[in-house]
Design a protein around this motif. Structure first.
Motif, short mmCIF file in Angstrom:
data_model
loop_
_atom_site.label_atom_id
_atom_site.label_comp_id
_atom_site.label_asym_id
_atom_site.label_seq_id
_atom_site.Cartn_x
_atom_site.Cartn_y
_atom_site.Cartn_z
N THR A 92 38.92 -9.09 -19.81
CA THR A 92 38.39 -10.04 -20.80
C THR A 92 38.66 -11.46 -20.34
O THR A 92 39.78 -11.79 -19.95
CB THR A 92 39.05 -9.81 -22.17
OG1 THR A 92 38.75 -8.48 -22.62
CG2 THR A 92 38.53 -10.82 -23.19
N SER A 123 27.79 -12.76 -23.96
CA SER A 123 28.95 -12.78 -24.85
C SER A 123 28.50 -12.44 -26.26
O SER A 123 27.52 -12.99 -26.77
CB SER A 123 29.62 -14.15 -24.83
OG SER A 123 30.66 -14.20 -25.79
N SER A 143 44.03 -11.48 -29.94
CA SER A 143 43.79 -11.33 -28.50
C SER A 143 44.20 -12.61 -27.78
O SER A 143 43.97 -13.71 -28.27
CB SER A 143 42.31 -11.02 -28.27
OG SER A 143 42.04 -10.84 -26.91
N PRO A 188 43.56 -10.65 -18.69
CA PRO A 188 42.81 -11.61 -19.51
C PRO A 188 43.11 -13.05 -19.11
O PRO A 188 44.27 -13.43 -18.94
CB PRO A 188 43.31 -11.31 -20.94
CG PRO A 188 44.65 -10.69 -20.76
CD PRO A 188 44.61 -9.95 -19.45
N ARG A 243 42.98 -20.40 -30.14
CA ARG A 243 43.13 -19.49 -29.02
C ARG A 243 44.62 -19.30 -28.73
O ARG A 243 45.44 -20.16 -29.05
CB ARG A 243 42.43 -20.01 -27.76
CG ARG A 243 40.92 -20.19 -27.91
CD ARG A 243 40.20 -18.87 -28.09
NE ARG A 243 38.74 -19.05 -28.04
CZ ARG A 243 37.98 -19.33 -29.10
NH1 ARG A 243 38.55 -19.46 -30.30
NH2 ARG A 243 36.68 -19.47 -28.97
N HIS A 251 38.57 -15.18 -21.91
CA HIS A 251 38.49 -15.90 -23.18
C HIS A 251 37.75 -17.22 -22.98
O HIS A 251 38.09 -18.00 -22.08
CB HIS A 251 39.89 -16.16 -23.73
CG HIS A 251 40.60 -14.90 -24.14
ND1 HIS A 251 40.83 -14.57 -25.45
CD2 HIS A 251 41.13 -13.89 -23.40
CE1 HIS A 251 41.46 -13.41 -25.51
NE2 HIS A 251 41.66 -12.98 -24.27
N THR A 309 45.38 -14.59 -23.69
CA THR A 309 45.51 -14.55 -22.24
C THR A 309 46.98 -14.30 -21.90
O THR A 309 47.87 -14.60 -22.69
CB THR A 309 45.06 -15.86 -21.59
OG1 THR A 309 45.94 -16.93 -22.00
CG2 THR A 309 43.64 -16.22 -22.00
N LYS A 322 33.43 -16.01 -28.01
CA LYS A 322 34.89 -16.14 -27.93
C LYS A 322 35.43 -15.49 -26.66
O LYS A 322 36.40 -15.97 -26.08
CB LYS A 322 35.55 -15.52 -29.16
CG LYS A 322 35.31 -16.29 -30.45
CD LYS A 322 36.08 -15.66 -31.61
CE LYS A 322 35.87 -16.48 -32.88
NZ LYS A 322 36.63 -15.89 -34.03
N THR A 323 34.80 -14.40 -26.26
CA THR A 323 35.19 -13.71 -25.04
C THR A 323 33.95 -13.20 -24.31
O THR A 323 32.87 -13.10 -24.90
CB THR A 323 36.10 -12.49 -25.34
OG1 THR A 323 35.37 -11.55 -26.14
CG2 THR A 323 37.38 -12.90 -26.05
#
Length: 386
Positions: A198, A177, A284, A74, A258, A200, A286, A181-182
């Motif tokens: 994914t 999307s 979620s 991610p 985020r 972001h 990165t 958001k992702t």
């Protein structure tokens, strides 16, 4: 004009190069049999050629072999302007080598050396160590689907990792999307396996939480080496109480929130860490981990001082999102206070606050380079819940 397949072309070249050599050493004339007929090569040569042809085929086609895997990590995309985004893509191509006798023997020897007798711990050790002994696939050029387009990425390195920043149209992201958001990207695979990742979508403004993992959200006991090894390789990961709830609270409280995990853990532990975060209910995020390869000196990065590594990655994130505010979350076990102090002094207008989990009775002296109203020690996440 129709060009031959790479395999056929390569075999023809080998024939033309090998035949004169064979004739010279065996008193055999080419014109007695013909240019494309010559004695069968040795099994060793056939094996070596098959390995090379396999790499050549993957390079040309981007095909993932039946015994290979690709993990997509991610990442965080940034908005360049009203019409375009920059989306980094990062993945790892490897062959698990599950049936390798050599690797199985190594894992048994490792379990013996660590004096692991519990069957459950042996299973966890095997699961955690497997990614360290895979066969990394170099010179692979994956094809991916992202935002309705197909991209061919640069070849993978010796460690099997590949990556590139791609420019995407905002209009395409709106279509593909689900929530802005992702967005998903996937490696094209003719066997319908799920090599999906994914990306972001991080807006220009909002709040980002940059967090360490070990001893910050996950109990590791890094300062006690025996417990550190046990918690990392023999036991199921345990969460620091209240941290998942705290992050969820922040996710609801802050606009365009985020999350980014920046850790000195290696990418070989990514899947285990991702499962842990999902199981415990963390938002979620990165992942920015260390890239190491067992077969070369990069393995020493596992034991190197994390200051330069973590500063480099955090610095990159803050530069990519100059108008966002940041919360920095870490622990006092290693160098997080010093790293975050340096980041604060470089980006005082972006760093909103620093939160340090105090695991070794650290004193305020370690935070002297950050204004008192900008940082706080805590023991676990439940202390910070409002």
């Amino acid at each position: 004009m129709v060009f031959p397949q790479p395999q056929l072309l390569f075999i023809c070249i080998v024939n033309r190069l090998a035949l004169p050599w064979y004739s010279l050493h065996h008193n055999w004339k080419e014109d007695t049999i013909g240019p494309m007929l010559w004695p069968s090569p040795s099994p060793v040569l056939i094996f070596l050629l098959s390995l090379y042809l396999d790499k050549l085929t993957s390079y040309w086609t981007g095909k993932v072999a039946a015994d290979e895997r690709v993990i997509m990590f991610p990442t965080a995309a940034c908005r360049l302007n009203e019409t375009h985004w920059e989306a980094p893509v990062h993945g790892w191509w490897f062959e698990p080598e599950q049936e390798s006798k050599k690797r199985k023997a190594f894992l048994r020897l490792l379990a013996r050396s660590l004096k692991v007798s519990d069957p459950e711990q042996k299973l966890i050790l095997n699961r955690r160590m497997r990614p360290f002994v895979v066969d990394n696939q170099s010179h692979r050029r994956p094809k991916i689907e992202l935002a309705g387009s197909t991209f061919r990425l640069p070849k993978s390195g010796k460690n099997g990792h590949f990556g590139k920043s791609l420019i995407l149209r905002h209009s395409d992201i709106l279509v593909h999307s689900k929530d802005m958001k992702t967005i998903s990207c996937r490696v094209i695979d003719d066997q319908d396996r799920n090599f999906e990742g994914t990306i972001h979508l991080v807006p220009p403004t909002g709040v980002s939480v940059i967090s360490d993992i070990d001893d910050t959200i996950k109990i590791t006991n890094f300062l006690k080496k025996k417990e550190f090894l046990k918690n990392t390789f023999l036991l199921e990961f345990k969460v620091v109480p209240g941290m998942a709830e705290l992050f969820q609270q922040w996710n609801l409280k802050f606009e365009n929130c985020r999350f980014h995990f920046v850790s000195a853990s290696p990418y070989q532990l990514y899947e285990e860490l991702e499962v842990f975060c999902r199981r415990e209910g963390f938002p979620s995020a990165t992942f920015h981990l260390k890239t190491v390869r067992v077969k070369d000196k990069t393995i020493l990065e596992l034991f190197a001082d994390p200051i330069n590594y973590k500063r480099r990655h955090i610095d990159y994130i803050l530069k990519k999102f100059p108008d966002r505010k940041f919360l920095l979350v870490g622990d006092s076990g290693e160098k997080d206070p010093e790293i975050y102090a340096a980041i604060y002094n470089k980006y005082p207008n972006q760093v909103e606050s620093v939160w340090i989990r105090n695991i070794n009775n650290a004193t305020a002296d370690r935070m002297k380079d950050i204004p008192p109203d900008k940082w706080q020690f805590f023991g676990n996440g439940t202390e910070l819940l409002q």
